[in-house]
Structure formats: C-alpha cells, structure tokens
Motif scaffolding. Structure first.
Motif, PDB file in Angstrom:
ATOM      1  N   LEU A  49      28.369  -8.041  22.000  1.00 61.06           N
ATOM      2  CA  LEU A  49      27.276  -7.353  22.670  1.00 61.06           C
ATOM      3  C   LEU A  49      26.132  -8.322  22.974  1.00 61.06           C
ATOM      4  O   LEU A  49      25.846  -9.232  22.192  1.00 61.06           O
ATOM      5  N   SER A  50      25.466  -8.083  24.079  1.00 61.02           N
ATOM      6  CA  SER A  50      24.271  -8.845  24.405  1.00 61.02           C
ATOM      7  C   SER A  50      23.088  -8.280  23.632  1.00 61.02           C
ATOM      8  O   SER A  50      23.169  -7.223  23.001  1.00 61.02           O
ATOM      9  N   ALA A  51      21.966  -8.992  23.681  1.00 59.97           N
ATOM     10  CA  ALA A  51      20.775  -8.526  22.961  1.00 59.97           C
ATOM     11  C   ALA A  51      20.314  -7.171  23.484  1.00 59.97           C
ATOM     12  O   ALA A  51      19.895  -6.296  22.703  1.00 59.97           O
ATOM     13  N   LEU A  52      20.401  -6.959  24.795  1.00 58.33           N
ATOM     14  CA  LEU A  52      19.999  -5.683  25.376  1.00 58.33           C
ATOM     15  C   LEU A  52      20.939  -4.561  24.945  1.00 58.33           C
ATOM     16  O   LEU A  52      20.497  -3.447  24.632  1.00 58.33           O
ATOM     17  N   GLU A  53      22.247  -4.851  24.913  1.00 57.33           N
ATOM     18  CA  GLU A  53      23.215  -3.837  24.484  1.00 57.33           C
ATOM     19  C   GLU A  53      23.058  -3.512  23.002  1.00 57.33           C
ATOM     20  O   GLU A  53      23.217  -2.355  22.591  1.00 57.33           O
ATOM     21  N   GLU A  54      22.753  -4.530  22.194  1.00 56.31           N
ATOM     22  CA  GLU A  54      22.492  -4.267  20.777  1.00 56.31           C
ATOM     23  C   GLU A  54      21.286  -3.360  20.604  1.00 56.31           C
ATOM     24  O   GLU A  54      21.308  -2.419  19.806  1.00 56.31           O
ATOM     25  N   ALA A  55      20.226  -3.623  21.346  1.00 59.87           N
ATOM     26  CA  ALA A  55      19.021  -2.793  21.248  1.00 59.87           C
ATOM     27  C   ALA A  55      19.303  -1.364  21.682  1.00 59.87           C
ATOM     28  O   ALA A  55      18.812  -0.404  21.067  1.00 59.87           O
ATOM     29  N   ALA A  56      20.115  -1.201  22.720  1.00 60.74           N
ATOM     30  CA  ALA A  56      20.458   0.145  23.191  1.00 60.74           C
ATOM     31  C   ALA A  56      21.278   0.894  22.144  1.00 60.74           C
ATOM     32  O   ALA A  56      21.052   2.082  21.884  1.00 60.74           O
ATOM     33  N   ALA A  57      22.250   0.215  21.521  1.00 64.41           N
ATOM     34  CA  ALA A  57      23.075   0.851  20.493  1.00 64.41           C
ATOM     35  C   ALA A  57      22.244   1.241  19.273  1.00 64.41           C
ATOM     36  O   ALA A  57      22.421   2.319  18.699  1.00 64.41           O
ATOM     37  N   LEU A  58      21.338   0.369  18.869  1.00 69.54           N
ATOM     38  CA  LEU A  58      20.482   0.671  17.709  1.00 69.54           C
ATOM     39  C   LEU A  58      19.552   1.842  17.999  1.00 69.54           C
ATOM     40  O   LEU A  58      19.371   2.734  17.154  1.00 69.54           O
ATOM     41  N   ALA A  59      18.984   1.865  19.190  1.00 65.97           N
ATOM     42  CA  ALA A  59      18.088   2.970  19.544  1.00 65.97           C
ATOM     43  C   ALA A  59      18.848   4.287  19.626  1.00 65.97           C
ATOM     44  O   ALA A  59      18.346   5.334  19.196  1.00 65.97           O
ATOM     45  N   PHE A  60      20.075   4.242  20.153  1.00 67.65           N
ATOM     46  CA  PHE A  60      20.883   5.462  20.243  1.00 67.65           C
ATOM     47  C   PHE A  60      21.204   6.007  18.856  1.00 67.65           C
ATOM     48  O   PHE A  60      21.107   7.209  18.604  1.00 67.65           O
ATOM     49  N   ARG A  61      21.561   5.118  17.938  1.00 69.40           N
ATOM     50  CA  ARG A  61      21.892   5.547  16.569  1.00 69.40           C
ATOM     51  C   ARG A  61      20.671   6.143  15.858  1.00 69.40           C
ATOM     52  O   ARG A  61      20.753   7.179  15.205  1.00 69.40           O
ATOM     53  N   GLN A  62      19.527   5.492  16.003  1.00 65.25           N
ATOM     54  CA  GLN A  62      18.327   5.931  15.294  1.00 65.25           C
ATOM     55  C   GLN A  62      17.768   7.231  15.850  1.00 65.25           C
ATOM     56  O   GLN A  62      17.196   8.028  15.100  1.00 65.25           O
ATOM     57  N   ARG A  63      17.954   7.478  17.136  1.00 65.44           N
ATOM     58  CA  ARG A  63      17.408   8.699  17.730  1.00 65.44           C
ATOM     59  C   ARG A  63      18.338   9.893  17.585  1.00 65.44           C
ATOM     60  O   ARG A  63      17.891  11.028  17.410  1.00 65.44           O
ATOM     61  N   THR A  64      19.650   9.666  17.673  1.00 59.53           N
ATOM     62  CA  THR A  64      20.599  10.787  17.615  1.00 59.53           C
ATOM     63  C   THR A  64      21.109  11.077  16.212  1.00 59.53           C
ATOM     64  O   THR A  64      21.510  12.205  15.924  1.00 59.53           O
ATOM     65  N   LEU A  66      23.882  10.269  14.991  1.00 64.40           N
ATOM     66  CA  LEU A  66      25.277  10.682  15.098  1.00 64.40           C
ATOM     67  C   LEU A  66      26.154   9.811  14.210  1.00 64.40           C
ATOM     68  O   LEU A  66      25.820   8.661  13.917  1.00 64.40           O
ATOM     69  N   PRO A  67      27.319  10.328  13.779  1.00 62.37           N
ATOM     70  CA  PRO A  67      28.260   9.495  13.017  1.00 62.37           C
ATOM     71  C   PRO A  67      28.750   8.307  13.835  1.00 62.37           C
ATOM     72  O   PRO A  67      28.599   8.267  15.067  1.00 62.37           O
ATOM     73  N   LEU A  68      29.359   7.358  13.132  1.00 66.78           N
ATOM     74  CA  LEU A  68      29.787   6.117  13.785  1.00 66.78           C
ATOM     75  C   LEU A  68      30.772   6.383  14.913  1.00 66.78           C
ATOM     76  O   LEU A  68      30.661   5.800  16.006  1.00 66.78           O
ATOM     77  N   ASP A  69      31.751   7.266  14.689  1.00 66.28           N
ATOM     78  CA  ASP A  69      32.758   7.531  15.726  1.00 66.28           C
ATOM     79  C   ASP A  69      32.133   8.174  16.959  1.00 66.28           C
ATOM     80  O   ASP A  69      32.492   7.833  18.095  1.00 66.28           O
ATOM     81  N   ASP A  70      31.196   9.105  16.757  1.00 70.73           N
ATOM     82  CA  ASP A  70      30.551   9.740  17.904  1.00 70.73           C
ATOM     83  C   ASP A  70      29.695   8.742  18.673  1.00 70.73           C
ATOM     84  O   ASP A  70      29.627   8.787  19.910  1.00 70.73           O
ATOM     85  N   CYS A  71      29.033   7.847  17.961  1.00 72.80           N
ATOM     86  CA  CYS A  71      28.264   6.793  18.638  1.00 72.80           C
ATOM     87  C   CYS A  71      29.178   5.918  19.483  1.00 72.80           C
ATOM     88  O   CYS A  71      28.838   5.550  20.620  1.00 72.80           O
ATOM     89  N   LEU A  72      30.348   5.579  18.950  1.00 67.81           N
ATOM     90  CA  LEU A  72      31.291   4.737  19.691  1.00 67.81           C
ATOM     91  C   LEU A  72      31.722   5.407  20.983  1.00 67.81           C
ATOM     92  O   LEU A  72      31.687   4.800  22.057  1.00 67.81           O
ATOM     93  N   HIS A  73      32.133   6.690  20.896  1.00 65.71           N
ATOM     94  CA  HIS A  73      32.630   7.380  22.089  1.00 65.71           C
ATOM     95  C   HIS A  73      31.527   7.551  23.135  1.00 65.71           C
ATOM     96  O   HIS A  73      31.791   7.470  24.341  1.00 65.71           O
ATOM     97  N   ALA A  74      30.298   7.778  22.681  1.00 60.70           N
ATOM     98  CA  ALA A  74      29.198   7.947  23.630  1.00 60.70           C
ATOM     99  C   ALA A  74      28.805   6.626  24.281  1.00 60.70           C
ATOM    100  O   ALA A  74      28.523   6.567  25.486  1.00 60.70           O
ATOM    101  N   LEU A  75      28.784   5.540  23.499  1.00 60.91           N
ATOM    102  CA  LEU A  75      28.354   4.243  24.028  1.00 60.91           C
ATOM    103  C   LEU A  75      29.412   3.580  24.898  1.00 60.91           C
ATOM    104  O   LEU A  75      29.080   2.726  25.728  1.00 60.91           O
ATOM    105  N   GLN A  76      30.686   3.940  24.703  1.00 58.32           N
ATOM    106  CA  GLN A  76      31.738   3.320  25.503  1.00 58.32           C
ATOM    107  C   GLN A  76      31.620   3.656  26.986  1.00 58.32           C
ATOM    108  O   GLN A  76      32.183   2.952  27.821  1.00 58.32           O
ATOM    109  N   GLU A  77      30.909   4.744  27.307  1.00 66.22           N
ATOM    110  CA  GLU A  77      30.725   5.088  28.712  1.00 66.22           C
ATOM    111  C   GLU A  77      29.889   4.034  29.435  1.00 66.22           C
ATOM    112  O   GLU A  77      30.141   3.715  30.591  1.00 66.22           O
ATOM    113  N   SER A  78      28.878   3.485  28.743  1.00 62.49           N
ATOM    114  CA  SER A  78      28.005   2.487  29.359  1.00 62.49           C
ATOM    115  C   SER A  78      28.268   1.065  28.883  1.00 62.49           C
ATOM    116  O   SER A  78      27.888   0.106  29.553  1.00 62.49           O
TER     117      SER A  78
END
Length: 296
Positions: A49-64, A66-78
C-alpha cells in the motif's frame, strides 16, 4: 554479555575466554545493554500500500469499527491489491488490530458449524412494533448460502407460519432438503396436544420432500443462525427508525433484504454475497436447480 561489558581485560583475552571473535567482543563492550538491538527498518512501511492508501485504510477502520474481514471486502473496491495479511499488519502496526469490544472480551474457544450443502434452512419468528401496534417477523435463512427471506404478519399462527414457509419454498431457486425450527405451536403440535392430521407446517414440508428438524426443548441457541439474522434485521429497522404503520416497515425491510442478499459480503461464504454464492452453486451443481418445487 554483561561480563564482557564489566571486564577490563583486552579484547583478545576475552575472545579466547568466551570463544568469540574479537570484533564480537568489541561490539558488546560498546553496547549500553546486553539485549539484542531491534531488527528491521526503523520506520516500517507497507510494501503493498502507498502512504495515501494506508491513511485511507486506517481512517476507514477507526470510523466504522468494522471487523477485519468486512474492512477487507469494503476496501477492495477502491484498493484492489490489498490483501488480508497486509491489512492485518497495518492495523497491528498502528495499534488498532483489535476492536475495543474484542480487546475487553476474553478469548473463548469457538466451535464451527458442520458443513452442509445449500438447501438447509433455519426458520424462526420475532416480535416487532410500529406505531399501530405489534407485528410478527417471520425469518428464514440458508445455512450455507446465507440467502435470507422475511415477511411481516399480524399474528404468529400455524396458518401464517405455513403460508410463509410455502412462499419461501416457491422463491428459493434450488431444492430445499432440510429446515430447522423451534418447537412452538406455529411449527409443531405440543407434546400433550398431538392430533391425527399432520401440522400445517409439516404438511408443507412433506409436500415438497423437505426434512423438518426441530431444536431440543429449551435450547434456542441451536437455531442461532436465524436468531442472529433476527437481530440484524431489528438493528437495521425498528431499533433505529420509527415506523408509522406496517407498510412503511415492510418497504424498508424488503429493501434491506435485497441489499443484504445482493450486496452484503459475508465471512462464511468466503467474502461473497448470498447472491454470488447461489450463482456459484448453479455453476457447480446445476442439478439441484432443475427440480421445480410445489407450492401447494
């Protein structure tokens, strides 16, 4: 190492005494502690992951949260290249590997469900309320594909339960082999009130070649999959919104079920939606889709 650091002898003498190379002795004499130095990069970064993608994944986890598997399925779209292992390492590195509820809960051994082919359904009902009064939510879910159905009825009677199950049998595109229910009067006769004619629910099962199983008395957790779906439907509807009448609740309920069956990626079907799981079953075993089931 402590002896080397405390000694005042020469490097060669210490090397001969401990069977080490003089350079090793010199290295440990310079170290302030006898412990190994940390290995790896001083500032770990992801190779995926790039620095921007890491920041997006961290923000998504902290705001939602969601469990790890749900985060994976949601982030794989982008972020298509993200993998479960990379996401786990990222969350662990930033201290958010476990959700707050998981961190406070003790680890308990988990039992896995026995594997079944599609066609094994769980059926139950629950009470919900609108401004007009009480309603009964009849729910059915496939144990393997997670295909879900639900209907609202004003009463929880044997006739209503049989009519709901008849509609489910007609709507499911593949052959239903087994159904698991509780022991209420809606689906079975009470032990002290047996009758000669079959129960209405059992009659629908017999007409369509479906095996009817019931949970052990006072063991509702045996039917836990449909109990969990009951909670999911309530959390998405009556526990979050106010409904003036049955029509408003039913409209929202059916909309949620369409989104659930067609868009909700679940852990058990390996990250697939119930609809995708049914399509995969059709490609693997089309014979179970060939038989048309009776609705009488």
């Amino acid at each position: 190492r402590r002896a080397i650091q405390a000694s005042t002898g020469s490097l060669n003498k210490l090397a001969a005494r401990y069977g080490l190379h003089p350079r090793t002795v010199a290295k440990w004499r310079k170290r302030p502690t006898p412990h190994d130095a940390p290995m790896g990069p001083a500032r770990p970064v992801s190779t995926v992951l790039s620095a921007l993608e890491e920041a997006a994944a961290l923000a998504f986890r902290q705001r939602t949260l969601l469990p790890l598997d749900d985060c994976l399925h949601a982030l794989q779209e982008s972020i298509p290249q993200v993998a479960l292992s990379a996401l786990h390492r990222l969350f662990k590195r930033h201290g958010i590997r476990r959700l707050p509820a998981e961190a406070s809960r003790e680890e308990r051994p988990k039992k896995t469900f026995k594997a079944y082919a599609v066609g094994y359904f769980h059926v139950d009902f629950a009470e919900v309320c609108t401004e007009e009064g009480r309603l009964y939510l009849f729910v059915a879910i496939d144990r393997t594909s997670k295909l879900a159905f639900a209907q609202l009825h004003p009463q929880a009677t044997a006739e209503r339960a049989a009519d709901f199950w008849r509609r489910v049998v007609a709507a499911v595109p593949y052959r239903i082999t087994t159904v698991l229910t509780g022991n209420g009067v809606q689906v079975a006769y009470l032990p002290h009130r047996q009758r000669a004619e079959p129960h209405r629910f059992a009659a629908v099962c017999a007409a369509n070649g479906i095996e009817h199983r019931r949970t052990h008395p006072a063991h509702p957790w045996t039917n836990g999959q449909v109990e969990r779906l009951n909670r999911t439907l309530k959390e998405a509807t009556v526990r979050r919104y106010h409904y003036a009448d049955e029509a408003a609740l039913n409209t929202h309920l059916q909309t949620f079920l369409r989104a659930y069956n067609g868009g909700k990626r679940l852990k058990k079907p390996r990250g697939r939606t119930p609809y995708e799981c049914v399509c995969d079953q059709y490609r693997q075993n089309p014979a179970i889709f060939a038989a048309t089931q009776s609705t009488t």
